[in-house]
Design a protein around this motif. Structure first.
Motif, PDB file in Angstrom:
ATOM      1  N   SER A 114       0.719  -1.087   0.031  1.00 45.24           N
ATOM      2  CA  SER A 114      -0.100   0.045  -0.191  1.00 45.24           C
ATOM      3  C   SER A 114       0.845   0.916   0.130  1.00 45.24           C
ATOM      4  O   SER A 114       0.593   2.168  -0.658  1.00 45.24           O
ATOM      5  N   LEU A 115       1.837   1.191   0.666  1.00 46.20           N
ATOM      6  CA  LEU A 115       2.512   2.380   0.863  1.00 46.20           C
ATOM      7  C   LEU A 115       3.467   2.625  -0.608  1.00 46.20           C
ATOM      8  O   LEU A 115       3.851   3.839  -0.792  1.00 46.20           O
ATOM      9  N   THR A 116       3.855   1.354  -1.133  1.00 43.85           N
ATOM     10  CA  THR A 116       4.588   1.692  -2.446  1.00 43.85           C
ATOM     11  C   THR A 116       3.621   2.087  -3.609  1.00 43.85           C
ATOM     12  O   THR A 116       4.144   2.889  -4.435  1.00 43.85           O
ATOM     13  N   LYS A 117       2.479   1.864  -3.518  1.00 48.02           N
ATOM     14  CA  LYS A 117       1.433   2.436  -4.427  1.00 48.02           C
ATOM     15  C   LYS A 117       0.963   3.868  -3.895  1.00 48.02           C
ATOM     16  O   LYS A 117       0.074   4.605  -4.659  1.00 48.02           O
ATOM     17  N   GLY A 118       1.303   4.424  -2.744  1.00 47.59           N
ATOM     18  CA  GLY A 118       0.671   5.383  -2.689  1.00 47.59           C
ATOM     19  C   GLY A 118      -0.457   5.610  -1.571  1.00 47.59           C
ATOM     20  O   GLY A 118      -1.109   6.540  -1.615  1.00 47.59           O
ATOM     21  N   GLU A 119      -0.947   4.389  -1.514  1.00 50.61           N
ATOM     22  CA  GLU A 119      -2.269   4.285  -0.792  1.00 50.61           C
ATOM     23  C   GLU A 119      -2.097   4.363   0.804  1.00 50.61           C
ATOM     24  O   GLU A 119      -1.937   3.033   1.410  1.00 50.61           O
ATOM     25  N   VAL A 120      -2.068   5.382   1.379  1.00 52.51           N
ATOM     26  CA  VAL A 120      -1.953   5.598   2.885  1.00 52.51           C
ATOM     27  C   VAL A 120      -2.857   4.995   3.579  1.00 52.51           C
ATOM     28  O   VAL A 120      -2.884   4.269   4.469  1.00 52.51           O
ATOM     29  N   GLU A 121      -4.124   5.157   3.174  1.00 49.70           N
ATOM     30  CA  GLU A 121      -5.212   4.865   3.872  1.00 49.70           C
ATOM     31  C   GLU A 121      -5.358   3.406   4.086  1.00 49.70           C
ATOM     32  O   GLU A 121      -5.756   2.696   5.111  1.00 49.70           O
ATOM     33  N   GLU A 122      -5.116   2.654   2.863  1.00 45.16           N
ATOM     34  CA  GLU A 122      -4.893   1.092   2.986  1.00 45.16           C
ATOM     35  C   GLU A 122      -4.032   0.615   3.840  1.00 45.16           C
ATOM     36  O   GLU A 122      -4.072  -0.391   4.393  1.00 45.16           O
ATOM     37  N   PHE A 140       4.424   6.934   8.054  1.00 39.81           N
ATOM     38  CA  PHE A 140       3.660   6.703   6.540  1.00 39.81           C
ATOM     39  C   PHE A 140       3.982   7.908   6.076  1.00 39.81           C
ATOM     40  O   PHE A 140       4.338   7.925   4.699  1.00 39.81           O
ATOM     41  N   PRO A 141       3.750   9.360   6.470  1.00 43.84           N
ATOM     42  CA  PRO A 141       4.071  10.658   5.886  1.00 43.84           C
ATOM     43  C   PRO A 141       5.551  10.640   5.262  1.00 43.84           C
ATOM     44  O   PRO A 141       5.767  11.170   4.101  1.00 43.84           O
ATOM     45  N   LEU A 142       6.322  10.200   6.012  1.00 42.52           N
ATOM     46  CA  LEU A 142       7.786  10.343   5.630  1.00 42.52           C
ATOM     47  C   LEU A 142       7.890   9.586   4.661  1.00 42.52           C
ATOM     48  O   LEU A 142       8.914   9.704   3.748  1.00 42.52           O
ATOM     49  N   TYR A 143       7.676   8.275   4.530  1.00 45.38           N
ATOM     50  CA  TYR A 143       7.602   7.215   3.358  1.00 45.38           C
ATOM     51  C   TYR A 143       7.107   7.950   2.115  1.00 45.38           C
ATOM     52  O   TYR A 143       7.914   7.894   1.119  1.00 45.38           O
ATOM     53  N   LYS A 144       5.914   8.482   2.228  1.00 49.97           N
ATOM     54  CA  LYS A 144       5.369   9.160   1.063  1.00 49.97           C
ATOM     55  C   LYS A 144       6.083  10.540   0.680  1.00 49.97           C
ATOM     56  O   LYS A 144       6.523  10.471  -0.623  1.00 49.97           O
ATOM     57  N   LYS A 145       6.646  11.191   1.600  1.00 49.97           N
ATOM     58  CA  LYS A 145       7.643  12.360   1.070  1.00 49.97           C
ATOM     59  C   LYS A 145       8.734  11.974   0.495  1.00 49.97           C
ATOM     60  O   LYS A 145       9.527  12.604  -0.543  1.00 49.97           O
ATOM     61  N   LEU A 146       9.522  11.134   1.040  1.00 45.84           N
ATOM     62  CA  LEU A 146      10.961  10.661   0.451  1.00 45.84           C
ATOM     63  C   LEU A 146      10.875  10.095  -0.889  1.00 45.84           C
ATOM     64  O   LEU A 146      11.499  10.215  -1.862  1.00 45.84           O
ATOM     65  N   THR A 147       9.702   9.118  -1.098  1.00 48.42           N
ATOM     66  CA  THR A 147       9.265   8.575  -2.380  1.00 48.42           C
ATOM     67  C   THR A 147       8.982   9.489  -3.378  1.00 48.42           C
ATOM     68  O   THR A 147       9.455   9.707  -4.612  1.00 48.42           O
ATOM     69  N   GLU A 148       8.230  10.736  -3.015  1.00 47.92           N
ATOM     70  CA  GLU A 148       7.622  11.684  -3.913  1.00 47.92           C
ATOM     71  C   GLU A 148       8.747  12.598  -4.378  1.00 47.92           C
ATOM     72  O   GLU A 148       9.276  12.927  -5.356  1.00 47.92           O
ATOM     73  N   ASP A 149       9.766  12.974  -3.349  1.00 47.94           N
ATOM     74  CA  ASP A 149      10.820  13.700  -3.772  1.00 47.94           C
ATOM     75  C   ASP A 149      11.689  12.953  -4.660  1.00 47.94           C
ATOM     76  O   ASP A 149      12.154  13.717  -5.675  1.00 47.94           O
ATOM     77  N   TYR A 150      11.687  11.720  -4.606  1.00 44.61           N
ATOM     78  CA  TYR A 150      12.891  10.950  -5.392  1.00 44.61           C
ATOM     79  C   TYR A 150      12.148  11.064  -7.032  1.00 44.61           C
ATOM     80  O   TYR A 150      12.718  11.408  -7.843  1.00 44.61           O
ATOM     81  N   TYR A 151      10.930  10.867  -6.901  1.00 43.93           N
ATOM     82  CA  TYR A 151      10.153  10.847  -8.162  1.00 43.93           C
ATOM     83  C   TYR A 151      10.372  12.282  -8.911  1.00 43.93           C
ATOM     84  O   TYR A 151      10.593  12.279 -10.073  1.00 43.93           O
ATOM     85  N   ASN A 152      10.366  13.328  -8.248  1.00 46.70           N
ATOM     86  CA  ASN A 152      10.309  14.451  -8.899  1.00 46.70           C
ATOM     87  C   ASN A 152      11.677  14.826  -9.406  1.00 46.70           C
ATOM     88  O   ASN A 152      11.858  15.585 -10.199  1.00 46.70           O
ATOM     89  N   ARG A 183       5.906   1.780 -12.151  1.00 46.92           N
ATOM     90  CA  ARG A 183       5.135   3.061 -11.737  1.00 46.92           C
ATOM     91  C   ARG A 183       5.567   4.417 -12.217  1.00 46.92           C
ATOM     92  O   ARG A 183       4.857   5.369 -12.378  1.00 46.92           O
ATOM     93  N   LEU A 184       6.729   4.559 -12.241  1.00 45.05           N
ATOM     94  CA  LEU A 184       7.306   5.996 -12.809  1.00 45.05           C
ATOM     95  C   LEU A 184       6.870   6.356 -14.175  1.00 45.05           C
ATOM     96  O   LEU A 184       6.376   7.355 -14.357  1.00 45.05           O
ATOM     97  N   PHE A 185       6.865   5.296 -15.083  1.00 46.74           N
ATOM     98  CA  PHE A 185       6.432   5.576 -16.369  1.00 46.74           C
ATOM     99  C   PHE A 185       4.962   6.085 -16.430  1.00 46.74           C
ATOM    100  O   PHE A 185       4.450   7.035 -17.235  1.00 46.74           O
ATOM    101  N   LYS A 186       4.263   5.221 -15.860  1.00 44.01           N
ATOM    102  CA  LYS A 186       2.646   5.326 -15.734  1.00 44.01           C
ATOM    103  C   LYS A 186       2.556   6.920 -15.270  1.00 44.01           C
ATOM    104  O   LYS A 186       1.570   7.539 -15.543  1.00 44.01           O
ATOM    105  N   LYS A 187       3.111   7.330 -14.042  1.00 38.89           N
ATOM    106  CA  LYS A 187       3.051   8.728 -13.629  1.00 38.89           C
ATOM    107  C   LYS A 187       3.435   9.635 -14.247  1.00 38.89           C
ATOM    108  O   LYS A 187       2.700  10.831 -14.513  1.00 38.89           O
ATOM    109  N   GLU A 188       4.494   9.483 -15.208  1.00 41.74           N
ATOM    110  CA  GLU A 188       5.004  10.444 -15.879  1.00 41.74           C
ATOM    111  C   GLU A 188       4.307  10.690 -17.302  1.00 41.74           C
ATOM    112  O   GLU A 188       3.976  11.765 -17.780  1.00 41.74           O
TER     113      GLU A 188
END
Length: 777
Positions: A575-583, A656-668, A708-713
């Motif tokens: 769930s964290l990998t997919k960005g689904e924090v609620e799940e 969980f927010p830290l996980y999301k922030k670190l992955t999003e920073d790397y994606y960007n 995941r990166l290809f689909k997002k971009e």
């Protein structure tokens, strides 16, 4: 002021008139001065002589080091000058300037390049040797071979050297200086005369030369002269840079040395920091100057041991003289006078002086009696504080021997044989609510103990002691041995409930209370305290219970099998990998419930550590920086959480927010660059066998992350993009070639049927129709 000084002197040396003991002061002071003055003078003389001798030795060391620096540098420079002269006088160069090289200049260039390379390899200090002449305007360099001067990076240096009239010179040239090179250039030809001119230049790595010569050595250029300066100063960079040379060139002392006619000398002057330094210099017959600069501070630091040794020796001798003088003088007085002296020390400022010595002693004894009574009353006032300290030492386990414990119990009024129960009160979430900071634990503990003390004082059935300890409130409750265990247990629970409710009503504190077992000896109080602390650990799966009794908890344990919920861990990570924090939060709730079934504090706590490790591993697989992850001290944060609610809240609000922030920073930061490269590769190789795994390996990332990166971009998945690229290539082949559709399908990598189906799905027409319409159009 003069009268006051005179009265102090009379008192120190002679004592007060009319009081016995005036000769005691005189003898002590005269004896001390008689010994101290000669010792002090001898110490000063020894110190000055030692300082001068050590300074002379340091200066000699500096001069020896300077001579060594000069010898090393001259060997290096003279060998380079000699090598340059041999190369400049080579027949091949002579033939060029006498117009004898006419047949094959390439062979001549190759022969000269070979000789330049041999000359360069003769010493490790030469980085590059280049030759230039104004006949063919070609530069021959051991690094670049034969190159046109317009393409040579040291063109600016060559132009300056061609304008110089000096036969040979050492200098810092603009381009070479930026690279960190010192250049020795020789004008050509060296033999005969020629209308043409040329140069041969040796570029020396100043950093390598400086390291070979001596640490902290800087090579400067003053006109046609070289100046080698050895200066250990923190304002310099520690490396041979031209910023160092610029800083040193501002020293007036160096200009003074340059203008001096002396070949060797030394003197003191100001350094870079404005403080005095010692300059030593020597000039060689070749016009090069070598300077050693020693800061006066470093000389002083090396001499500090002399100062310390001299001072300690003098102080020791003075102290020894004072002690001997004091005891020898003291033996000259009778015991009654010694008693009077002691009485003066005890009653100084408190007892009025009397002419009769016995009356004075009697007054001093009366004063001591009053002070004893005052001390007794003071001890009664501070006894509760001392008792509290004794109880804290008891909980710490400081009483190893029972004799010392029993003795302190008698001192502070503690009963040894009695029923004792320890209760520990800990406030929950007080720091999370931002009412207090973690450093305010003593304040919180003080407030809790005040409430507990007030409640214990109001209850007629309670007796004991309340005190703060390690940020918590501690209640040591005491009953007589004949008290029934059941009744005692009920009273403890009743008191715990009243404490919890009062803290909630009056201070808005949510508190958890742990209680140990009852023991009949005060030496077992640490055991009851450890049990109360252990009871608080059960909060990790007893969130609903605020009052925890160790006996009830241990009797209720079911002994369930310990099984780590690996599938729930995987669901959280996915769930964290997919960005689904609620799940992820829902899976975490199930994870906590599965752990609580074990009813084991160690298993539950360690399982949460395993979950954090898995999340960190997942972050690293997401191309996250392990240093950025560990910087947050995740395991240290988890260790401070004690209840299941605190732990799950920490996961949800922090991890969980830290996980999301670190992955999003790397994606960007990385995502767009990676996808651009992958898209370019697909377009250029769309007719080949392309896979997601192959592209991921080329980019050095995991295939799941690339997907995941290809689909997002791009907004579409990897396979759809590949199909679109192949359709575009099909369009190009249809319009630009006369190949059949089956031939084009073979090139693209599809069967004719599949190509037609894919092409029609994306363009709404068959390949044949597309060719007909667009060619006719």
């Amino acid at each position: 002021m003069a009268n006051r000084i005179q009265s102090w002197t009379r008192y120190l040396f002679f004592g007060k008139a009319g009081r016995s003991g005036k000769y005691m002061h005189r003898f002590v002071w005269i004896g001390c001065l008689a010994v101290c003055i000669p010792i002090g003078l001898a110490g000063m003389i020894y110190y000055n002589l030692s300082m001068e001798r050590m300074k002379s030795e340091i200066m000699d060391e500096s001069k020896s080091s300077l001579v060594l620096l000069k010898d090393r540098a001259e060997r290096i420079l003279q060998s380079i000058e000699k090598e340059s002269l041999q190369l400049a006088a080579d027949p091949a160069i002579y033939d060029l300037f006498t117009n004898r090289v006419t047949d094959n200049p390439l062979v001549w260039h190759h022969e000269l390049l070979t000789k330049i390379t041999l000359a360069k390899n003769a010493t490790d200090f030469i980085n590059e040797i280049y030759f230039y002449n104004d006949i063919d305007h070609i530069v021959v360099s051991n690094t670049y071979g034969t190159i046109d001067i317009d393409n040579y990076k040291f063109k600016e240096d060559i132009e300056l050297l061609m304008k110089q009239e000096a036969i040979s010179s050492w200098s810092y040239l603009p381009s070479s200086q930026r690279e960190g090179y010192l250049t020795f250039a020789r004008r050509l030809p060296v033999i005969g005369k020629s209308p043409s001119r040329g140069i041969i230049a040796f570029q020396i790595e100043t950093e390598v030369v400086s390291k070979f010569l001596q640490a902290d050595t800087t090579i400067m250029s003053q006109g046609q002269e070289l100046v080698f300066v050895n200066y250990p100063d923190p304002k310099l960079t520690g490396k041979h840079t031209f910023m160092n040379a610029d800083k040193l060139s501002s020293l007036p002392a160096l200009h003074k040395i340059s203008e001096s006619d002396n070949t060797i000398d030394s003197f003191y002057d100001d350094g870079l920091n404005g403080k005095r330094v010692h300059y030593s210099y020597v000039k060689s017959v070749f016009g090069r100057t070598y300077v050693a600069i020693v800061p006066e501070e470093s000389i002083t630091e090396r001499l500090i041991w002399i100062r310390s040794f001299t001072m300690l020796t003098v102080l020791f001798l003075i102290a020894l003289a004072v002690v001997i003088t004091y005891f020898s003088t003291k033996r000259a007085y009778s015991p009654i006078e010694q008693l009077i002296k002691h009485s003066k020390a005890v009653g100084a400022g408190k007892v009025q002086s009397k002419d009769n010595e016995l009356d004075y002693i009697r007054e001093c004894i009366d004063y001591l009696s009053k002070e004893t009574q005052y001390l007794g009353s003071y001890m009664e006032k501070i006894q509760p504080t001392l008792r509290e300290r004794c109880l804290q030492q008891l909980l710490d386990g400081d009483y190893i021997r029972s004799e010392s414990l029993i003795q302190d119990c008698d001192t502070y009024g503690l009963t040894v044989n009695s029923n004792y129960v320890v209760m520990v009160v800990e406030v929950e979430n007080v720091y999370k609510e931002r009412r207090f900071l973690p450093g305010d634990k003593p304040i919180v503990a003080f407030a809790v103990t005040n409430v507990m003390q007030e409640l214990m004082g109001k209850s007629p059935h309670l007796n004991g002691y309340v005190f703060p300890y390690q940020g918590k409130g501690i209640a040591l409750m005491q009953w007589k041995n004949e008290m029934e265990q059941i009744k005692l247990h009920h009273r403890v629970i009743e008191f715990a409930n009243s404490v919890r409710e009062s803290l909630k009503n009056y201070l808005s504190f949510e508190a958890s209370i742990g209680m140990g077992r009852c023991y009949s000896h005060i030496a077992d109080v640490p055991v009851s305290y450890k049990e109360a602390e252990l009871a608080l650990q059960y909060r990790i799966y007893h969130d609903s219970d605020s009052i925890l009794h160790i006996e009830d908890l241990e009797n209720s344990k079911t002994g369930s099998a310990f099984r780590y919920p690996r599938e729930l861990e995987g669901a959280i990570i996915e769930s964290l990998t997919k960005g689904e924090v609620e799940e992820a939060e829902k899976s975490l709730t199930g994870f906590s419930k599965a752990l609580n079934i074990s009813q084991s504090y160690n298993f539950i706590h360690q399982s949460y550590y395993v979950l954090v490790s898995a999340i960190i591993t997942s972050l690293e697989k997401q191309e996250g920086s392990i240093l950025d992850i560990l910087e947050h001290n995740l395991f240290g944060q988890l260790e401070s959480k004690h209840t299941s609610r605190e732990i799950t809240d920490w996961f949800v609000e922090v991890l969980f927010p830290l996980y999301k922030k670190l992955t999003e920073d790397y994606y960007n930061n990385v995502g767009q660059s990676v996808i651009r490269q992958v898209c370019k590769y697909i377009r250029e190789h769309c007719t080949e066998d392309i896979s997601l795994v192959l592209c991921a390996e080329r980019m050095g990332i995991s295939h799941s992350y690339l997907s995941r990166l290809f689909k997002k971009e791009m907004g579409i998945n990897f396979l759809e993009f590949v199909v679109e690229c192949r359709v575009e290539e099909t369009k190009r082949l249809l319009l630009e070639t006369d190949q059949s559709i089956s031939e084009i399908a073979a090139i693209i990598g599809y069967s004719e049927r599949n190509l037609t189906r894919v092409f029609q799905r994306l363009t709404r027409m068959t390949p044949g129709v597309y060719r007909t319409e667009n060619r006719n159009g």
